[in-house]
Write a protein that holds these residues in place. Structure first.
Motif, PDB file in Angstrom:
ATOM      1  N   LEU A 353       0.986  -1.143   0.131  1.00 57.69           N
ATOM      2  CA  LEU A 353      -0.031   0.018   0.051  1.00 57.69           C
ATOM      3  C   LEU A 353       0.804   1.378  -0.015  1.00 57.69           C
ATOM      4  O   LEU A 353       0.352   2.301  -0.279  1.00 57.69           O
ATOM      5  CB  LEU A 353      -0.921   0.041   1.184  1.00 57.69           C
ATOM      6  N   GLN A 354       2.016   1.104   0.309  1.00 59.66           N
ATOM      7  CA  GLN A 354       3.002   2.420   0.371  1.00 59.66           C
ATOM      8  C   GLN A 354       2.921   3.039  -0.970  1.00 59.66           C
ATOM      9  O   GLN A 354       2.835   2.481  -2.178  1.00 59.66           O
ATOM     10  CB  GLN A 354       4.303   1.872   0.579  1.00 59.66           C
ATOM     11  N   SER A 355       2.900   4.425  -1.035  1.00 59.58           N
ATOM     12  CA  SER A 355       2.560   5.163  -2.320  1.00 59.58           C
ATOM     13  C   SER A 355       3.765   4.679  -3.311  1.00 59.58           C
ATOM     14  O   SER A 355       3.215   4.812  -4.355  1.00 59.58           O
ATOM     15  CB  SER A 355       2.821   6.502  -1.838  1.00 59.58           C
ATOM     16  N   GLN A 358       2.422   1.018  -4.422  1.00 59.28           N
ATOM     17  CA  GLN A 358       1.093   0.897  -4.484  1.00 59.28           C
ATOM     18  C   GLN A 358       0.528   0.590  -5.948  1.00 59.28           C
ATOM     19  O   GLN A 358      -0.180  -0.359  -6.145  1.00 59.28           O
ATOM     20  CB  GLN A 358       0.051   1.903  -4.088  1.00 59.28           C
ATOM     21  N   PHE A 362      -0.356  -3.309  -5.503  1.00 56.60           N
ATOM     22  CA  PHE A 362      -1.965  -3.316  -4.857  1.00 56.60           C
ATOM     23  C   PHE A 362      -2.707  -2.988  -6.325  1.00 56.60           C
ATOM     24  O   PHE A 362      -3.680  -3.803  -6.510  1.00 56.60           O
ATOM     25  CB  PHE A 362      -2.177  -2.313  -3.882  1.00 56.60           C
TER      26      PHE A 362
ATOM     27  N   ASP B 267       3.046   8.528   5.111  1.00 62.79           N
ATOM     28  CA  ASP B 267       2.549   7.735   3.981  1.00 62.79           C
ATOM     29  C   ASP B 267       1.119   7.520   4.390  1.00 62.79           C
ATOM     30  O   ASP B 267       1.261   6.278   5.232  1.00 62.79           O
ATOM     31  CB  ASP B 267       3.396   6.592   3.304  1.00 62.79           C
ATOM     32  N   LYS B 269      -1.008   5.688   2.729  1.00 66.59           N
ATOM     33  CA  LYS B 269      -1.460   4.517   2.194  1.00 66.59           C
ATOM     34  C   LYS B 269      -2.961   4.498   1.667  1.00 66.59           C
ATOM     35  O   LYS B 269      -3.849   3.533   2.029  1.00 66.59           O
ATOM     36  CB  LYS B 269      -1.261   3.446   3.072  1.00 66.59           C
ATOM     37  N   TYR B 270      -3.439   5.599   1.077  1.00 65.09           N
ATOM     38  CA  TYR B 270      -4.833   5.692   0.646  1.00 65.09           C
ATOM     39  C   TYR B 270      -5.329   4.505  -0.209  1.00 65.09           C
ATOM     40  O   TYR B 270      -4.541   4.001  -1.322  1.00 65.09           O
ATOM     41  CB  TYR B 270      -4.840   6.922  -0.096  1.00 65.09           C
ATOM     42  N   PHE B 271      -6.436   4.050   0.031  1.00 60.14           N
ATOM     43  CA  PHE B 271      -6.964   3.145  -0.767  1.00 60.14           C
ATOM     44  C   PHE B 271      -8.773   3.059  -0.739  1.00 60.14           C
ATOM     45  O   PHE B 271      -9.248   3.713   0.232  1.00 60.14           O
ATOM     46  CB  PHE B 271      -6.422   1.433  -0.673  1.00 60.14           C
TER      47      PHE B 271
END
Lengths: 470, 472
Positions: A353-355, A358, A362, B267, B269-271
């Motif tokens: 999930l780390q930018s 991601q 993901f 961070d 970690k948007y989702f």
């Protein structure tokens, strides 16, 4: 197997028997985290589940009753509200006999990682029951209760059902409310049902389904009548497909004896199906795409899990840890109480999930998930359902059971294909299909979303054929 | 070189609604901690969010007011971070598809206006509130899950005045539309401020963010000291030392203090929030919402300017929507604008202040004021008398009509009586003729007519004087 639920004639006797046997059951299989007190029969309701005993996986919130998800983080957590599933079963008049063991938070496929110890397979106590819904599965497989509630994120109901020789059914995503079910990975989590026949699974699902204003992902299924469709499905002509890349022997190097027997059993079932008027055809799906199932599952489930379980800090609930600062207190709580297996999944989830990662992990996993789902949907236009074996072998020995993080070997696709049912939210059911080395094995039937009636009718027909022929 | 600051604002405003944005707990300000809390707000295991439609409606309304593009589907994301005031360990917000993007709004600036580009506006949930005592910290979950609208401007302001004018106006819009009470005393508005000083070639300099500023007066102070700090660094040849970082305002020293640099940025970690399905936003619903938007303060200001009101009066009338609405109703009922405005801004508001009541519940409603002022306008009564009647209505608790009817005030308005007598005299030439020919008892005929016209309220002495003047 004919319905158990429709053949309980003396409910008092059944209740007495269940509570007479439950201590012995617990000693043998360790299915329960919490055993509930015996209650007198309640006033009979119109439901077929009225005064029927059942077991509930310990990741369903029960007001005033310990709910641990088999995790140390929640070892003393008593919810102040009920899950919708429990509420509906209470309303139907069913009697919960206990809360069952799972792999911590449903993360695992062995039933060996719960904080109260290993669950054993009723067919051979040296073997696993499978997971994560291990205790619920063992409770039905041993004959203790006619049905039990599990949850299914990858195959957590359908895999143990196969290992223990019972029916495991996961309806279309959103048919049964998840309110109050402790999450693992929200987009993959399903309520699941263990029974000893397809008809019973239909009866239980009928009682549980329905739109719930507390779960926005539920939908109106009032026009769906599962029991009725299973009972009236005798003369329908069905058309099934299997995926050649998963079941044909030439896809495997060094096939083991156990695995060969599973495949042979499967082929025999297919033949009986054909003989009985069910058309079965093999289709080919890109093996590279199928090979991605385990990693897609790992990526998405771990990502959602790490976020879903961020509430476990020991601050607003759960046992408070010490610490000189708030950060320290939270860190101590999580370090001390989560098992190493869970932490590994959190690390993976955070990483993908780390930018900077991601997109690569993901987001790509979401894309592949979509591709796989579209591929299956294409075939669901032509066929009524997909039929496949549930696993490559029988339940493993307890000492051989590791945290089965999805591996990418030869057997990875066969072992993990049932996650496709979670990717697409498809209705999917495991039914027993005989034994290998004296241990049960199962086969899985999966259909298109919202077609639960068709999938259960079909499964019921195959169940009948297997009982007659195998 | 001339230093030009560039400023961008992130304005968080708590929305007004019956229940919280994702839970059924009440969204009410309470003096008592942890009284409006559901398991959802506590982030208990197994809870699921349910989107509050009223909050979505108000978000679409504000996005429309800002002339933003509104997406076809409603979508929420998780912003993940650990903090004790965030019980779930993530905040549900809108990151990749906000409810409004690419907007622009015209706001009043002095006597003129200013156009402000909007980056986006999005709907999210507030965190719990923490209070740090000497030896322990307390958490109040009443605020957890309260709906928040976060409005993000482009970096478009080049002065403190512009920035404050924008903020003041947006606050007013929130209040006028009922989207929020925007009460700063209750901490309903919180801002993050971004400031940079232009490079020598005119391009944007490195921006510094100052987080969590709670009042407009503090924003002014933050901007003053942060602009000063950056300029000083540049003057000393230390432009390099302006780092992209997050700072906070320290009231005690009136300065900004570093919290973390960009390197240490969290961070999040948007989702996509998996428990909220994507919901199609019905264009008819959007249209319906847009049609329900009331006239905004700027349009009202322009209208009042055209009516010739003083800017002082305009400011007071636009202080609250109910005052402005009251004034507008008076105008609709035929009041003269300046007269109504001055009555409202001086007399009525002064009375409201005394009683701490709202103008909506005020005894004298627009229809009453209109009746009273029409008497002044047609010179039936003087301004002074009108004030006396007004006071009687309030003190004696009687209806305006009754107060006017039973008013025993004499009409001593000379000009009015003069014109009244003139018209009576002109209407009765034969009686005038007869009077002049010696029928002096006809004098009382004229007095009688005046009294008839004024319901007996004409000042008799003055009336006689004026009649004598006309009959000479």
């Amino acid at each position: 197997m004919k319905s158990v639920l429709l053949n309980i004639h003396d409910k008092q006797k059944e209740l007495d028997r269940t509570f007479d046997e439950i201590q012995e059951h617990q000693k043998n299989y360790n299915s329960f985290v919490t055993l509930l007190e015996k209650v007198p029969l309640k006033e009979e309701t119109s439901s077929l589940l009225s005064n029927v005993c059942y077991a509930l996986k310990d990741n369903y919130s029960t007001k005033g009753i310990l709910t641990t998800a088999s995790s140390n983080t929640l070892r003393d957590y008593i919810p102040p509200f009920n899950s919708t599933v429990y509420e509906k079963l209470e309303a139907a008049g069913a009697i919960c006999v206990g809360k069952t063991v799972l792999d911590e938070f449903g993360m695992g496929g062995t039933g060996t990682t719960g904080h109260t110890g290993v669950v054993r397979n009723p067919f051979d106590t040296s073997r696993i029951a499978g997971g994560s819904s291990a205790g619920s599965c063992a409770a039905v497989a041993s004959g203790l209760v006619p049905f039990a509630i599990g949850s299914d994120t990858g195959d957590s109901v359908r895999k143990p059902a196969a290992y223990c020789g019972i029916v495991g059914y996961k309806p279309t995503y959103g048919m049964i409310s998840r309110w109050g079910m402790l999450p693992f990975a929200s987009s993959l989590d399903h309520v699941g049902i263990f029974t000893r026949s397809v008809l019973d699974a239909a009866i239980v699902a009928d009682a549980l389904k329905g739109k719930d204003e507390k779960d926005m992902t539920t939908w109106d299924s009032s026009s769906i009548h599962l029991q009725e469709s299973v009972e009236n499905s005798k003369d329908q002509k069905y058309k099934l497909f299997y995926i050649k890349e998963i079941v044909e022997e030439e896809n495997y190097s060094n096939i083991k004896e156990n695995h060969r027997q599973v495949i042979e059993n499967f082929n025999a079932v297919l033949e009986h199906c054909q003989k009985n008027g069910i058309l079965v055809e093999g289709v080919s799906i890109d093996k590279d795409l199928l090979a991605k199932i385990p990693s897609v599952y790992t990526c998405i489930s771990c990502a959602e899990a790490t976020s879903n379980m961020s509430n476990l800090t020991g601050i607003s609930f759960g046992p408070r840890e010490n610490g000189s600062k708030i950060d320290e207190l939270m860190t101590n709580f999580r370090t001390k109480n989560f098992s190493p297996l869970i932490k590994r999944r959190f690390v993976i989830g955070s990483y993908v999930l780390q930018s900077e990662n991601q997109e690569k992990y993901f987001v790509n996993a979401q894309r592949v998930r979509r591709l796989l789902v579209e591929e299956l949907k294409k075939y669901f236009q032509e066929y009524d359902g997909l039929i496949l074996p549930c696993s490559s072998s029988i339940a493993s020995k307890i000492e051989d059971a590791k945290d089965m993080m999805k591996k990418s070997d030869d057997l990875a696709i066969l072992e993990n294909h049932m996650a496709l049912g979670n990717f697409g939210g498809f209705p999917s059911i495991t039914i027993p299909c005989g034994k290998v080395d004296g241990m049960p094995i199962g086969l899985n039937i999966t259909g298109n979303v919202y077609e639960d009636e068709k999938v259960l009718s079909l499964a019921s027909r195959v169940e009948e054929i297997i009982e007659e022929e195998v | 070189m001339e230093y030009v600051p560039t400023i961008g604002i992130e304005m968080h405003c708590e929305m007004k609604s019956n229940s919280k944005v994702f839970s059924p707990a009440a969204n009410t300000y309470s003096k008592h901690s942890n009284t409006h809390v559901s398991p959802i707000d506590m982030g208990l295991p197994g809870v699921l969010p349910t989107v509050n439609k009223e909050c979505v409606r108000k978000s679409i309304m504000m996005a429309s007011i800002l002339h933003c593009e509104i997406p076809e589907v409603l979508c929420f994301d998780r912003k993940n971070y650990y903090y004790p005031d965030l019980p779930k360990g993530f905040q549900i917000t809108q990151s990749h598809m906000p409810i409004g993007i690419h907007g622009e709004i015209e706001v009043p600036y002095g006597e003129s206006t200013l156009k402000v580009k909007i980056h986006d506006i999005h709907l999210e949930e507030d965190s719990a509130k923490m209070e740090h005592l000497e030896r322990e910290s307390l958490i109040n979950y009443n605020r957890a899950g309260v709906p928040l609208l976060e409005l993000v401007t482009e970096p478009v302001f080049h002065s403190i005045d512009e920035t404050i004018a924008f903020l003041e106006y947006i606050r007013r819009v929130y209040q006028f539309t009922g989207i929020s009470d925007a009460d700063m005393k209750k901490g309903q508005i919180r801002c993050d401020v971004n400031v940079s000083i232009n490079e020598e070639d005119g391009s944007l300099g490195t921006k510094v963010e100052v987080k969590n500023v709670n009042s407009f007066s503090n924003i002014e102070k933050v901007l003053e000291c942060e602009i000063k700090r950056q300029i000083q660094l540049i003057d000393n040849g230390k432009r390099d030392e302006i780092e992209q970082e997050t700072r906070r305002y320290d009231e005690a020293t009136n300065s900004t203090i570093r919290m973390r640099s960009k390197v240490d940025a969290i961070d999040y970690k948007y989702f996509v929030e998996p428990n909220i399905p994507k919901i199609k936003i019905d264009p008819d619903w959007v249209k319906e919402i847009q049609d329900s938007i009331i006239e905004l303060p700027l349009s009202r200001r322009n209208r009042y300017q055209a009516l010739g009101l003083t800017s002082e009066d305009i400011k007071i009338l636009l202080r609250e929507r109910t005052i402005s609405d009251y004034f507008d109703e008076c105008i609709t009922l035929g009041c003269e604008a300046k007269m109504a405005s001055s009555w409202i801004t001086s007399i009525i508001l002064a009375n409201l202040k005394d009683e701490e009541s709202s103008i909506e519940d005020f005894k004298v409603q627009p229809k009453d004021l209109a009746k009273l002022l029409s008497k002044v306008l047609d010179k039936t009564i003087s301004n002074k008398q009108a004030k006396e009647i007004f006071d009687r209505v309030l003190k004696e608790d009687i209806l305006m009509e009754k107060a006017i009817e039973t008013s025993d005030v004499q009409i001593s308005d000379e000009a009015y009586l003069d014109s009244l007598v003139k018209s009576i005299v002109e209407a009765h030439p034969s009686e005038v003729e007869a009077y002049k020919n010696g029928r002096t008892n006809l004098f009382n005929f004229f007095v009688g007519n005046v009294m008839k016209e004024t319901k007996g309220k004409a000042n008799p002495v003055l009336t006689k004087e004026i009649i004598e003047k006309y009959l000479q």
